[in-house]
Design an enzyme around this catalytic site. Structure first.
Site, short mmCIF file in Angstrom:
data_model
loop_
_atom_site.label_atom_id
_atom_site.label_comp_id
_atom_site.label_asym_id
_atom_site.label_seq_id
_atom_site.Cartn_x
_atom_site.Cartn_y
_atom_site.Cartn_z
N HIS A 124 24.71 33.38 11.69
CA HIS A 124 25.93 33.96 11.12
C HIS A 124 26.18 33.43 9.71
O HIS A 124 27.23 33.68 9.12
CB HIS A 124 27.14 33.62 11.98
CG HIS A 124 27.22 34.37 13.28
ND1 HIS A 124 26.99 35.72 13.38
CD2 HIS A 124 27.51 33.96 14.55
CE1 HIS A 124 27.14 36.10 14.65
NE2 HIS A 124 27.44 35.06 15.37
N SER A 156 37.98 42.37 17.76
CA SER A 156 36.96 41.81 18.63
C SER A 156 36.95 40.27 18.56
O SER A 156 36.80 39.58 19.58
CB SER A 156 35.59 42.37 18.21
OG SER A 156 34.58 41.94 19.08
N PHE A 246 26.04 50.77 26.11
CA PHE A 246 27.09 49.80 26.40
C PHE A 246 27.10 49.43 27.89
O PHE A 246 27.15 48.24 28.24
CB PHE A 246 28.45 50.38 25.99
CG PHE A 246 29.59 49.42 26.19
CD1 PHE A 246 29.81 48.37 25.31
CD2 PHE A 246 30.44 49.56 27.29
CE1 PHE A 246 30.85 47.47 25.50
CE2 PHE A 246 31.49 48.67 27.48
CZ PHE A 246 31.69 47.63 26.59
N PHE A 280 32.71 39.26 27.23
CA PHE A 280 32.03 39.30 25.92
C PHE A 280 31.68 40.73 25.50
O PHE A 280 32.00 41.16 24.40
CB PHE A 280 30.77 38.42 25.99
CG PHE A 280 30.21 38.10 24.63
CD1 PHE A 280 30.61 36.96 23.95
CD2 PHE A 280 29.28 38.94 24.04
CE1 PHE A 280 30.09 36.66 22.70
CE2 PHE A 280 28.76 38.65 22.78
CZ PHE A 280 29.16 37.51 22.11
P1 A3P Z 1 34.24 44.65 21.11
O1 A3P Z 1 34.89 43.31 21.31
O2 A3P Z 1 34.93 45.48 20.09
O3 A3P Z 1 34.03 45.39 22.39
P2 A3P Z 1 28.80 40.17 18.60
O4 A3P Z 1 27.60 40.33 19.45
O5 A3P Z 1 28.51 40.17 17.14
O6 A3P Z 1 29.65 39.03 19.03
O7 A3P Z 1 29.67 41.51 18.77
C1 A3P Z 1 30.31 41.77 19.97
C2 A3P Z 1 30.85 43.18 19.93
O8 A3P Z 1 29.75 44.10 20.12
C3 A3P Z 1 31.83 43.46 21.06
O9 A3P Z 1 32.77 44.39 20.52
C4 A3P Z 1 30.92 44.07 22.11
O10 A3P Z 1 31.57 44.82 23.08
C5 A3P Z 1 30.05 44.95 21.22
N1 A3P Z 1 28.83 45.39 21.90
C6 A3P Z 1 27.92 44.65 22.55
N2 A3P Z 1 26.96 45.41 23.09
C7 A3P Z 1 27.27 46.69 22.76
C8 A3P Z 1 26.66 47.97 23.03
N3 A3P Z 1 25.54 48.06 23.76
N4 A3P Z 1 27.25 49.08 22.54
C9 A3P Z 1 28.38 48.98 21.80
N5 A3P Z 1 29.00 47.82 21.53
C10 A3P Z 1 28.45 46.68 21.99
#
Ligand code: A3P
Length: 320
Positions: A124, A156, A246, A280
């Site tokens: 990050h 998020s 998702f 998550f």
């Molecule tokens: P939300 O909290 O808006 O649902 P990171 O991996 O950078 O921490 O990001 C997490 C975000 O990516 C979360 O967003 C999570 O739900 C979303 N995310 C993870 N897998 C996903 C998928 N297959 N399709 C869409 N969003 C996804």
């Protein structure tokens, strides 16, 4: 060094413009001098931009879907290089019994340094704080950056803080921390801009969460080409899209960080009264801010964005 709220026993600092826990200093040198290899593949992002989703996509493309390895948890096959730096006390008191996080989490840099090639690595860090060899393109390694609309990132991130960082205040207060650059890896726009400005010189593939939501097939093909992979058959593409949906990701124990809060012994760090809230892989949508934010807050975000992107019209058009 400052604390963000009395409940959270972690102290923060501004490290060359980046908001991180104090303990980042302990690994800063080893990050700077981290040895890059020609066949490394890096996924870089601001937290909550869709990192995990991108990692899962990149890993599967890079490994031709190896079904055995696919079951290995992401933190093992695609580690978070500066993990120690961002979570201090938390992850050190790992509850090993049911943890998806392996022992190496307290020695993340060393673990990443010793992984066999080809390595898949997550960070990050903003571009200017990446390992020196990565910034200066000493090797032919690949970098993929994923960006997301800051309003959705903020929402998020708020849920992430409630789940994993001991945060127990309101969204309104959290948004002040976000806009005031007092969340991990802030300032947000400087982060995105740092990669945007370096993408041509450094051969960085710049993706967006929204782009992945709207047309995952194209993003998969673009990423495969970037990684010099031969084109997929329609069946392979279909299978990968299904794997990355998702619903599949939410059910995938190797990628969904289920039990993450228990794994880090959250109540031990943040006090007995702390109850981790949420999951998550949470909602997976874009434009959530339209129903989640007040009109005043939307305006504040828009003004802040306008100011920050004054000299980046192309980035504004791409993301907003
Ligand atoms: P939300 O909290 O808006 O649902 P990171 O991996 O950078 O921490 O990001 C997490 C975000 O990516 C979360 O967003 C999570 O739900 C979303 N995310 C993870 N897998 C996903 C998928 N297959 N399709 C869409 N969003 C996804």
């Amino acid at each position: 060094s400052l604390s963000i709220s009395p409940e959270v026993p972690i102290r923060y600092m501004n490290y060359h413009g980046m908001f991180v826990p104090d303990s980042y200093q302990l690994i800063a040198d080893s990050i700077e001098n981290f040895q890059i290899r020609d066949d490394d593949v890096w996924v870089c992002s601001f937290p909550k931009a869709g990192t995990t989703w991108t990692q899962e996509m990149v890993w599967n493309i890079g490994n031709n879907f190896d079904p055995n390895m696919a079951k290995t948890p992401l933190p093992i096959k695609f580690p978070f290089v500066e993990f120690t730096g961002t979570t201090t006390t938390g992850w050190i008191s790992l509850n090993k019994a049911d943890s998806i996080f392996p022992d190496h989490m307290s020695k993340s840099v060393e673990y990443a340094a010793n992984l066999p090639s080809p390595r898949f690595l997550k960070t990050h860090l903003p571009f200017n704080l990446l390992p020196r060899q990565l910034r200066t393109r000493e090797k032919k390694s690949k970098m993929i950056y994923v960006a997301r609309n800051p309003k959705d990132v903020c929402i998020s991130y708020y849920h992430h803080y409630k789940l994993l960082e001991g945060y127990c205040s309101t969204f309104e207060n959290f948004s002040k921390l976000f806009l005031g650059d007092k969340v991990y890896y802030a300032p947000f726009w400087d982060h995105v801009i740092s990669y945007w400005d370096n993408k041509e010189n450094n051969d960085i593939l710049f993706l967006t969460y929204e782009g992945m939501k709207k047309d995952l097939s194209s993003v998969i093909k673009q990423t495969a080409a970037f990684l010099n992979k031969s084109p997929m058959s329609p069946e392979q593409l279909c299978r990968l899209k299904e794997h990355l949906s998702f619903d599949s990701m939410k059910k995938n124990p190797a990628a969904n960080y289920e039990n993450a809060a228990e794994s880090i012994n959250a109540s031990k760090i943040f006090g007995e009264n702390f109850k981790a809230e949420g999951v998550f892989i949470r909602k997976g949508e874009y434009g959530q801010w339209k129903s989640f934010m007040s009109p005043e807050l939307i305006e504040r975000f828009d003004e802040w964005t306008k100011l920050k992107l004054e000299n980046h019209r192309d980035l504004f058009d791409k993301m907003i």
